[in-house]
Scaffold this motif. Structure first.
Motif, PDB file in Angstrom:
ATOM      1  N   ARG A  55      21.493   4.817  29.923  1.00 32.86           N
ATOM      2  CA  ARG A  55      22.433   3.710  29.880  1.00 32.86           C
ATOM      3  C   ARG A  55      21.873   2.536  29.839  1.00 32.86           C
ATOM      4  NH1 ARG A  55      27.958   5.137  30.092  1.00 32.86           N
ATOM      5  NH2 ARG A  55      28.353   2.962  30.231  1.00 32.86           N
ATOM      6  N   GLY A  56      20.977   2.374  30.873  1.00 34.82           N
ATOM      7  CA  GLY A  56      20.488   0.967  31.012  1.00 34.82           C
ATOM      8  C   GLY A  56      19.586   0.500  29.996  1.00 34.82           C
ATOM      9  N   PHE A  75      19.282   2.185  40.455  1.00 37.48           N
ATOM     10  CA  PHE A  75      19.625   1.048  39.581  1.00 37.48           C
ATOM     11  C   PHE A  75      18.131   0.421  39.143  1.00 37.48           C
ATOM     12  CE2 PHE A  75      19.211  -1.075  43.688  1.00 37.48           C
ATOM     13  CZ  PHE A  75      18.343  -1.930  43.324  1.00 37.48           C
ATOM     14  N   MET A 101      21.308   6.708  34.667  1.00 39.87           N
ATOM     15  CA  MET A 101      20.941   5.119  34.701  1.00 39.87           C
ATOM     16  C   MET A 101      19.911   4.703  33.565  1.00 39.87           C
ATOM     17  SD  MET A 101      23.029   3.930  36.673  1.00 39.87           S
ATOM     18  CE  MET A 101      22.422   2.213  36.779  1.00 39.87           C
ATOM     19  N   GLY A 136      23.877  -3.221  25.799  1.00 39.67           N
ATOM     20  CA  GLY A 136      25.350  -3.299  25.932  1.00 39.67           C
ATOM     21  C   GLY A 136      25.866  -2.139  26.740  1.00 39.67           C
ATOM     22  N   ARG A 137      25.159  -1.352  27.261  1.00 40.69           N
ATOM     23  CA  ARG A 137      25.536  -0.142  27.999  1.00 40.69           C
ATOM     24  C   ARG A 137      25.218  -0.190  29.589  1.00 40.69           C
ATOM     25  NH1 ARG A 137      25.137   5.500  25.282  1.00 40.69           N
ATOM     26  NH2 ARG A 137      26.624   5.947  27.411  1.00 40.69           N
ATOM     27  N   PRO A 138      25.561  -1.208  30.224  1.00 39.13           N
ATOM     28  CA  PRO A 138      25.286  -1.184  31.811  1.00 39.13           C
ATOM     29  C   PRO A 138      25.742   0.097  32.376  1.00 39.13           C
ATOM     30  CG  PRO A 138      27.184  -2.665  31.197  1.00 39.13           C
ATOM     31  CD  PRO A 138      26.605  -2.052  29.948  1.00 39.13           C
ATOM     32  N   GLY A 139      25.303   0.488  33.562  1.00 40.41           N
ATOM     33  CA  GLY A 139      25.854   1.582  34.124  1.00 40.41           C
ATOM     34  C   GLY A 139      26.034   1.128  35.750  1.00 40.41           C
ATOM     35  N   ILE A 140      26.831   1.810  36.495  1.00 40.24           N
ATOM     36  CA  ILE A 140      27.247   1.633  37.679  1.00 40.24           C
ATOM     37  C   ILE A 140      27.206   3.040  38.445  1.00 40.24           C
ATOM     38  CG2 ILE A 140      29.087   0.883  39.320  1.00 40.24           C
ATOM     39  CD1 ILE A 140      30.107  -0.770  36.938  1.00 40.24           C
ATOM     40  N   PRO A 159      16.011   1.939  35.440  1.00 43.41           N
ATOM     41  CA  PRO A 159      16.231   1.214  33.961  1.00 43.41           C
ATOM     42  C   PRO A 159      15.366  -0.033  33.895  1.00 43.41           C
ATOM     43  CG  PRO A 159      18.510   1.769  34.699  1.00 43.41           C
ATOM     44  CD  PRO A 159      17.613   2.021  35.839  1.00 43.41           C
ATOM     45  N   ILE A 160      15.276  -0.713  35.029  1.00 40.97           N
ATOM     46  CA  ILE A 160      14.439  -2.080  35.001  1.00 40.97           C
ATOM     47  C   ILE A 160      12.936  -1.456  35.042  1.00 40.97           C
ATOM     48  CG2 ILE A 160      13.743  -3.899  36.330  1.00 40.97           C
ATOM     49  CD1 ILE A 160      16.208  -3.892  37.891  1.00 40.97           C
ATOM     50  N   LYS A 193      19.700   1.040  26.852  1.00 39.35           N
ATOM     51  CA  LYS A 193      20.548   0.698  25.583  1.00 39.35           C
ATOM     52  C   LYS A 193      21.374  -0.650  25.545  1.00 39.35           C
ATOM     53  CE  LYS A 193      21.019   5.666  24.596  1.00 39.35           C
ATOM     54  NZ  LYS A 193      21.901   6.886  24.636  1.00 39.35           N
TER      55      LYS A 193
END
Length: 202
Positions: A123-124, A145, A120, A128-132, A148-149, A126
């Motif tokens: 991706r997070g 989740f 996560m 424009g690259r959100p993650g799920i 990244p924050i 960077k």
């Protein structure tokens, strides 16, 4: 839990022990018959339902190992070394289990994160690259989740100016206190001036 069936039986027997204590009868054979009835599926409990879940894959690295890793495969490769250090210490202060360390980091991890958790921040952080993340209960989705924050906040915090000495003790409480608290202090000071007693004019 490595023994789910044994755990189910122990919990059921604890309830039956409570019922035997709270509603004790004199005849032992009657208590035995009641216990057999309560252990019968459909009376006190149903048959245990087991759902097999595969173990989640653990990451090859602990969080603190990512601080000095400059390889491109490092999910924190886009962050500065100071940002990585701040991120790891922040994550190990409650989001992940950690303990005090005597090294250059204040805290160290007790366990390695899952692999999908470290995917996560890769991706997070960077643009424009959100993650799920979609996985079962207990897989650490909340931590995934949040990482990244925390990483973005830690990297940004390294560029914040340091507060002046005593800022939290004086400036924050003096200037940014709730309006009701400031009014209360003002009224208290006014009351002391009106009172005139020596105990109130100090």
């Amino acid at each position: 839990m490595m023994d789910p069936l044994g755990g189910f039986e122990r919990i059921r027997d604890l309830y039956i022990s409570y019922l035997d204590t709270a509603f004790r009868v004199r005849r032992p054979e009657l208590m035995q018959a009641r216990g057999d009835l309560l252990r019968r599926p459909g009376t006190l409990t149903t048959e245990p339902f087991l759902e097999p879940v595969l173990r989640y894959q653990t990451s090859d690295h602990s969080l603190e190992q990512l601080v000095d890793d400059d390889a491109d495969a490092n999910p924190l490769a886009k962050m500065s070394t100071e940002g990585r250090r701040a991120f790891v210490e922040l994550a190990l202060s409650g989001l992940f289990a950690g303990e005090r360390s005597g090294g250059k980091l204040v805290r160290r991890s007790l366990f390695k994160p899952y692999r999908h958790q470290l995917d996560m921040p890769a991706r997070g952080i960077k643009p424009g690259r959100p993650g799920i993340v979609t996985s079962g209960t207990g897989s650490g989705k909340t931590e995934a989740f949040m990482l990244p924050i925390f990483a973005a906040l830690a990297e940004e915090a390294t560029r914040w100016p340091a507060p002046d000495a005593g800022y939290l003790a004086s400036s924050w409480w003096g200037d940014a206190a709730p309006r009701s608290a400031r009014i209360g202090r003002r009224n208290t000071r006014a009351g002391r001036r009106q009172c005139g007693r020596s105990c109130c004019t100090r």
